[in-house]
Enzyme design. Structure first.
Site, short mmCIF file in Angstrom:
data_model
loop_
_atom_site.label_atom_id
_atom_site.label_comp_id
_atom_site.label_asym_id
_atom_site.label_seq_id
_atom_site.Cartn_x
_atom_site.Cartn_y
_atom_site.Cartn_z
N ASP A 1 32.00 41.62 48.80
CA ASP A 1 33.28 40.98 49.14
C ASP A 1 33.10 40.36 50.52
O ASP A 1 32.72 41.05 51.47
CB ASP A 1 34.41 42.02 49.19
CG ASP A 1 34.77 42.55 47.80
OD1 ASP A 1 34.24 42.04 46.81
OD2 ASP A 1 35.58 43.50 47.73
N ASP B 1 42.23 41.40 38.36
CA ASP B 1 42.60 42.43 39.36
C ASP B 1 43.84 43.18 38.88
O ASP B 1 44.95 42.95 39.39
CB ASP B 1 42.91 41.75 40.71
CG ASP B 1 41.72 40.98 41.25
OD1 ASP B 1 40.61 41.53 41.24
OD2 ASP B 1 41.90 39.82 41.67
O1 1PR Z 1 41.95 34.70 43.36
O2 1PR Z 1 40.25 33.13 42.48
O3 1PR Z 1 40.69 33.25 44.92
O4 1PR Z 1 39.56 35.10 43.73
C1 1PR Z 1 39.61 36.08 44.71
C2 1PR Z 1 38.58 37.11 44.34
O5 1PR Z 1 38.50 38.04 45.41
C3 1PR Z 1 38.93 37.87 43.08
O6 1PR Z 1 37.78 38.03 42.31
C4 1PR Z 1 39.43 39.23 43.60
O7 1PR Z 1 38.99 40.28 42.74
C5 1PR Z 1 38.71 39.35 44.93
N1 1PR Z 1 39.53 40.04 45.95
C6 1PR Z 1 40.63 39.53 46.52
N2 1PR Z 1 41.08 40.41 47.47
C7 1PR Z 1 40.25 41.46 47.46
C8 1PR Z 1 40.33 42.61 48.33
O8 1PR Z 1 39.56 43.56 48.22
N3 1PR Z 1 41.29 42.61 49.25
N4 1PR Z 1 38.28 42.04 46.21
C9 1PR Z 1 39.27 41.23 46.51
C10 1PR Z 1 38.10 42.50 45.04
C11 1PR Z 1 37.10 44.21 44.00
C12 1PR Z 1 35.68 44.24 43.71
C13 1PR Z 1 35.07 45.42 44.38
C14 1PR Z 1 35.04 46.45 43.30
C15 1PR Z 1 34.04 47.51 43.49
N5 1PR Z 1 37.29 43.56 45.24
O9 1PR Z 1 35.04 43.11 44.05
O10 1PR Z 1 33.87 45.01 44.87
O11 1PR Z 1 36.33 47.00 43.19
O12 1PR Z 1 34.36 48.27 44.58
P1 1PR Z 1 33.92 49.79 44.67
O13 1PR Z 1 32.63 49.92 43.95
O14 1PR Z 1 33.76 50.04 46.14
O15 1PR Z 1 35.02 50.60 44.07
P2 1PR Z 1 40.70 33.99 43.62
#
Ligand code: 1PR
Length: 527
Positions: free
Chosen positions: A224, A379
């Site tokens: 991320d 999500d």
């Molecule tokens: O909405 O098209 O601009 O895409 C934004 C992207 O960013 C989406 O894929 C969304 O999942 C991701 N995202 C947005 N905000 C966050 C955040 O964390 N605040 N991250 C985010 C999503 C989830 C996974 C993470 C897994 C594994 N993070 O990517 O890596 O949950 O984590 P873990 O193994 O530590 O549990 P758009």
């Protein structure tokens, strides 16, 4: 000097990087004369057969290509560059291929997920130098919905199993072509390219023929990425999507360095999510494109980029379509793009009207780059109900994890803007709609499990896997090697993605693979 035929779609940069990694320089064929003058030609391709043949025709490449092939000069086709050699394809009825080999290209007919995405083996059918020095159970990266069916069995170089046995490479004289992507197949793929680029005098080496090949379950390392408070792009990680600690964005390291490290540890795929992409304008966000460019110079497994894939109007009033945004990412080294928030809006519109407009990002990008290039990042968050009747238009499941008030049922609410806003559509319905619109893969996060290390949400994952015929990547919650085994054996996911467990160096990626070895099919790299 190696000549590369770029017909304008997909990730040619990876092929250039892989060839340059072997110490060769690459010349891009800009005209038929360039093809005629070429000593060695590499023809990579992703996308659509019909569009490819049309571009080859428009550019005047068809005759020079046929002359090159008939002269038996060294040629390596990759994926669509293999399909092009045949007479026709079911992907584009009525459009003629080069017809250098007799036979056609057909769609997979199997119960398994299509596209066939991931690391699979090969059974070598005749002597070749192409696989010199490789182990017989080596795996290569495939991503395709169609496969070739040659009429002449003598041209078959390898076969691979995926629901059925199909031809995964062909060779005749100095002409060879592979269905898999050597440029995305790690060290084994680089060896194949080197064997093509530098044929040695020694005798051909034949690999032993395993009885059947198997698709490996993929381990995906996820980074991320966002700007920290000083504006520097850093890898971060949230708990339930909250990436701040004591008011500061968690800074876990440099995205390029970390991607290289995970590649070296045996990651089967790397995903970058630009987590503030929903509010940034990616064409101004050049650092993200630069991250991809620099990563793809050293990382030879598939790269996915997500965050901010949508249409924009910039400060000068110029409109950028989502296709143009995606094209920038593909040109910078991405193999797949992932759409998050925009996919929810697209699916909502589609569910309302029941009509495909052909204009959504999902439809347009999959039309040009192929469905395998379009991942939907979902999500979801659990919403508990006492009775399924309380959520009449949602896919509701009975859950073993009771809600805060002892509720026995729940549905999985899609969110947008990094989990900040809940939407009416549920994750199962969204996945189905996106598949119908042309998406090739679902990246299934869980806000409830993100960063907790409590294990994947198996109920959510099973519900989505059961609803779609495209590959699903389980994400969020991995906290131990056992969690990977659990998700691979108790659901039908094809890949598991994790972030925190690897970033915190809690369990190195290689250790997860070591644990899975002999329990589930995996690629050995990293063990
Ligand atoms: O909405 O098209 O601009 O895409 C934004 C992207 O960013 C989406 O894929 C969304 O999942 C991701 N995202 C947005 N905000 C966050 C955040 O964390 N605040 N991250 C985010 C999503 C989830 C996974 C993470 C897994 C594994 N993070 O990517 O890596 O949950 O984590 P873990 O193994 O530590 O549990 P758009």
């Amino acid at each position: 000097m190696i000549t590369l035929l770029d017909y304008g779609a997909g990730n040619v940069r990876s092929v250039v990087n892989a060839i340059e990694k072997s110490g060769h320089t690459v010349h891009m064929a800009a005209s038929g004369d360039d093809i005629a003058r070429a000593e060695k030609l590499v023809f990579p391709g992703v996308g659509n057969f019909g569009k490819m043949m049309q571009v080859l025709g428009d550019k005047g490449f068809v005759e020079p290509l046929l002359t090159f092939l008939r002269a038996d000069k060294p040629f390596l086709g990759i994926c669509l560059g293999l399909h092009a050699l045949f007479e026709k394809s079911h992907e584009a009825p009525g459009i003629a291929g080069l017809g250098f080999f007799t036979g056609e290209v057909r769609r997979f007919e199997t119960e398994l997920s299509v596209p066939h995405i991931g690391w699979n083996g090969i059974c070598v059918k005749k002597p070749t130098r192409l696989f010199a020095g490789l182990a017989e159970d080596e795996k290569f990266y495939f991503v395709h919905s169609y496969h070739v069916v040659p009429q002449n069995p003598d041209v078959v170089l390898t076969r691979t199993d995926y629901g059925q046995s199909f031809v995964s490479s062909v060779a005749a004289g100095n002409i060879a072509a592979t269905q898999f992507h050597p440029e995305k197949s790690g060290a084994a793929g680089l060896a194949v390219l080197r064997n093509f680029l530098e044929p040695g005098p020694e005798a051909a080496i034949e690999l032993r023929d395993p009885v059947r090949t198997h698709l490996a379950k993929r381990i995906v390392a996820c980074l991320d990425v966002r700007a920290d408070d000083a504006g520097q792009l850093v890898v971060t990680k949230g708990d339930h999507y909250d990436v701040r600690e004591n008011g500061q964005v968690r800074d876990l390291g440099d995205p390029v360095d970390m991607a290289r490290d995970y590649y070296a540890q045996g990651a089967d795929e790397i995903t970058f999510l630009n987590i503030t992409g929903f509010r940034d304008f990616p064409m101004q966000d050049m650092p993200m494109l630069d991250v991809l460019r620099r990563t793809s110079e050293h990382v030879f497994v598939p790269l996915t980029i997500g965050g901010g894939i949508r249409s924009y109007t910039d400060a000068d009033g110029r409109n950028w379509s989502s296709l143009e945004v995606a094209a920038q990412y593909f040109r910078s080294g991405a193999d797949k793009i992932s759409i998050g928030s925009d996919a929810v809006y697209i699916a909502e519109d589609y569910l309302k009207t029941g009509k495909k407009t052909g204009e959504s990002a999902i439809e347009q990008i999959s039309e040009v780059y192929g469905s395998q290039a379009v991942v939907i990042s979902v999500d979801p968050r659990r919403v508990y109900v006492h009775d399924p009747a309380d959520a009449p238009d949602k896919v509701v499941i009975e859950t073993a994890e009771r809600g805060p008030e002892g509720e026995r049922f729940c549905w999985f609410q899609c969110t947008v803007r990094g989990g900040r806003e809940g939407r009416p559509v549920d994750a199962v319905t969204l996945a189905r709609a996106c598949r119908e619109l042309g998406a090739g893969e679902i990246l299934l996060n869980s806000i409830d499990r993100d960063g907790t290390g409590a294990g994947f949400d198996l109920e959510l994952i099973s519900a989505v896997c059961d609803a779609v015929s495209i590959p699903v990547i389980a994400s969020s919650g991995a906290g131990s090697p056992e969690h990977f085994l659990e998700v691979f054996t108790r659901t039908s996911v094809e890949a598991a993605l994790a972030a925190g467990i690897f970033h915190r160096k809690q369990v190195p990626l290689g250790q997860v693979k070591q644990y899975l070895q002999n329990k589930v099919e995996i690629r050995r790299e990293g063990i």
